[in-house]
Design an enzyme around this catalytic site. Structure first.
Site, PDB file in Angstrom:
ATOM      1  N   GLU A  95      -4.700  -8.870  -0.808  1.00 49.60           N
ATOM      2  CA  GLU A  95      -5.534  -8.650   0.387  1.00 49.60           C
ATOM      3  C   GLU A  95      -6.978  -8.575  -0.071  1.00 49.60           C
ATOM      4  O   GLU A  95      -7.313  -7.755  -0.937  1.00 49.60           O
ATOM      5  CB  GLU A  95      -5.153  -7.354   1.117  1.00 49.60           C
ATOM      6  N   GLU A 115       0.845  -1.204   0.000  1.00 50.05           N
ATOM      7  CA  GLU A 115       0.000   0.000   0.000  1.00 50.05           C
ATOM      8  C   GLU A 115       0.875   1.247   0.000  1.00 50.05           C
ATOM      9  O   GLU A 115       0.771   2.119   0.876  1.00 50.05           O
ATOM     10  CB  GLU A 115      -1.005  -0.018   1.167  1.00 50.05           C
TER      11      GLU A 115
HETATM   12  O1  AHR Z   1      -5.168  -6.415   6.471  1.00 45.04           O
HETATM   13  C1  AHR Z   1      -5.158  -5.295   7.301  1.00 45.04           C
HETATM   14  C2  AHR Z   1      -4.545  -4.085   6.636  1.00 45.04           C
HETATM   15  O2  AHR Z   1      -5.318  -3.687   5.549  1.00 45.04           O
HETATM   16  C3  AHR Z   1      -3.170  -4.268   6.038  1.00 45.04           C
HETATM   17  O3  AHR Z   1      -2.161  -4.118   6.978  1.00 45.04           O
HETATM   18  C4  AHR Z   1      -3.097  -3.171   5.037  1.00 45.04           C
HETATM   19  O4  AHR Z   1      -2.261  -3.479   3.951  1.00 45.04           O
HETATM   20  C5  AHR Z   1      -4.536  -2.957   4.624  1.00 45.04           C
HETATM   21  O5  AHR Z   1      -4.905  -1.633   4.663  1.00 45.04           O
END
Ligand code: AHR
Length: 485
Positions: free
Chosen positions: A289, A167
């Site tokens: 994710e 991110e």
């Molecule tokens: O999965 C939780 C968080 O969500 C992670 O650390 C981040 O990459 C995303 O914003």
């Protein structure tokens, strides 16, 4: 069922997991340490280890998430008692003792038989630090290999998947896409292939609908990457209450189905941008994710993202996995967030107890699709309008073939009505059908500590073959996998 494309394959990596230093994901969830009274193997809790082995986890992403961009790997090597503590600034300010570090992660992957996927620190680290981490892990000889050997590991590990930041548009450094593209090019230059190891380098990609990020990165850096990531959560809002995991209305439920299915047009739009620069599809899109994100359970640390997991979450898992299986030309890996005690987990732990979540069972039901060839489907179904925003098809399906066996996973999204489904098989002669079903008395049912499982896998007997078709009676709010020989 339509004709099979023999070149496509559902990579096992589509069923990947994600373990971040966040709440009780690592500490307490995967790792209790070798001195713990909780039964463990070299510090990894036995119950979780076995549950994950049964899931045939193909790949595990670590150490973050946002945590990755503040993680300095040298703090997590050497004798555990000598390792410095660290404050987890992203996640509740928890002080961690660094007893779970590089050796512990790679040993875990060996015990699970899965590929490790490292997220490197770009936000607060240095090029040299990341380059040397790769060297520590993968080189046979040299200064970093010597350091690894001093720490008890003679042979290098294999490392394929390397994420260059996480991110990077947000917690990973707040970069602009133009600046990150240059930084990415620089970092990846010095992450070398040592001793026959071959890295698959992954640029930190967009979230949700940020198509500009993908466009700029692909334009400026696609020749230097093997993959680019995408994050997409099934979440109601990023500001304010996201709703409780276990208390919701039927309307909320259908909205959630619509939101989770929206990952498909999102993937298609990012993929179309990738096609402009990479028409041969050399670069993979890695949804590293995804999953549901609800309010934390009452009384728990808001920074630890601990949420329960109901039959609604199981539906989100099934529908999302179906989407990924439709896009095997671009989607080369996905990692649900997260494996234990965080967001849409596979397992929840409390002390020495462990609970398998409904989502766990979906991953278990979908194992036959791992490494199989997808079979495209034409699905005819009723469609439901949700708040005038989205339409949801009430029958959702995916199918694949491996070693002559067809696996079909069907989901009846309807909360109230059973559904009769006919699967046209063409010339396939059916010798045997096995099935399993996941459903619940109520869509908000979940599994909790110290009580019998409410949501669990059961054998399914509601499918019958007759003259080139399989007829299936699907109960309301259910997920079924059929194995057809
Ligand atoms: O999965 C939780 C968080 O969500 C992670 O650390 C981040 O990459 C995303 O914003």
């Amino acid at each position: 069922m339509n004709e099979i494309n023999p070149d496509a394959v559902i990579l096992p990596e589509i069923y990947g997991q994600f373990a971040e230093h966040l709440g009780a994901c690592i500490y307490g969830g995967l790792w209790v340490g070798p001195e713990s009274p909780i039964p463990n193997t070299q510090g990894y809790r036995n119950d979780v280890l076995q549950a994950l082995r049964d899931l045939k986890v193909p790949v595990m992403r670590w150490p973050g998430g946002c945590f990755a961009d503040e993680y300095h790997w040298r703090d997590g090597i050497g004798p555990a008692k000598d390792r410095p503590t660290q404050v987890n600034n992203n996640w509740g300010g928890t002080v961690e003792d660094n007893s779970f570090g590089t050796n512990e992660f790679f040993n875990l992957c060996e015990l699970l038989g899965c590929e490790p996927y490292l997220s490197g620190n770009v936000g607060s680290g240095s090029v040299e630090e990341l380059a040397q981490w790769v060297e520590y892990i993968t080189a046979e000889e040299g200064p970093m290999a010597r350091l690894r050997k001093e720490n008890g590991r003679e042979k290098p590990w294999k490392l394929k998947y390397l994420g260059v930041g996480n991110e990077s548009w947000g917690c990973g450094g707040n970069f602009t896409p133009e600046y990150y593209a240059d930084v990415y090019r620089r970092y990846q230059t010095y992450c070398r292939d040592f001793s026959g190891n071959k890295l698959y380098k992954i640029a930190s990609g967009a979230s949700d609908y940020d198509y500009k990020w993908t466009d700029v990165l692909m334009e400026k850096a696609h020749r230097h990457m093997h993959g680019i990531s995408l994050h997409y959560y099934t979440v109601t809002t990023w500001s304010g209450s996201k709703g409780a995991a276990t208390k919701f209305t039927p309307e909320d439920y259908y909205w959630t189905m619509g939101k989770c299915l929206e990952i498909e047009p999102v993937i298609e739009k990012h993929a179309a941008i990738m096609d402009k620069y990479d028409p041969k599809k050399n670069v993979g899109l890695l949804v590293d994710e995804w999953g549901t994100w609800w309010d934390v359970e009452p009384g728990t640390n808001p920074g630890h993202l601990y949420q329960q997991n109901t039959m609604r979450d199981a539906m989100v898992a099934a529908l999302s996995l179906n989407v990924f299986q439709r896009h095997t030309d671009r989607v080369k890996m996905t990692n649900i967030a997260q494996v234990a005690n965080v967001l849409q987990s596979m397992v929840l732990t409390r002390g020495d107890q462990m609970v398998l979540t409904p989502t766990y069972y979906v991953f278990k039901m979908y194992i036959p699709h791992q490494g199989a060839t997808p079979i495209p489907l034409d699905v005819t179904t009723t469609r439901m309008d949700v708040r005038g925003e989205r339409a949801v098809d009430l029958l959702q399906a995916t199918a694949s073939r491996k070693d002559g066996r067809i696996a079909v996973s069907l989901t009846n999204v309807d909360l109230d009505k059973d559904m009769d489904v006919e699967i046209a098989l063409g010339d396939t002669k059916v010798k045997n059908i096995e099935g399993s079903i996941l459903t619940a008395a109520s869509i908000d049912d979940y599994n909790d500590f110290g009580q019998p499982e409410k949501v669990t896998l059961k054998p399914f007997k509601g499918a019958k073959a007759s003259k080139g078709t399989v007829k299936v009676h699907l109960p309301a709010k259910s997920i079924v996998t059929l194995l057809i020989d």
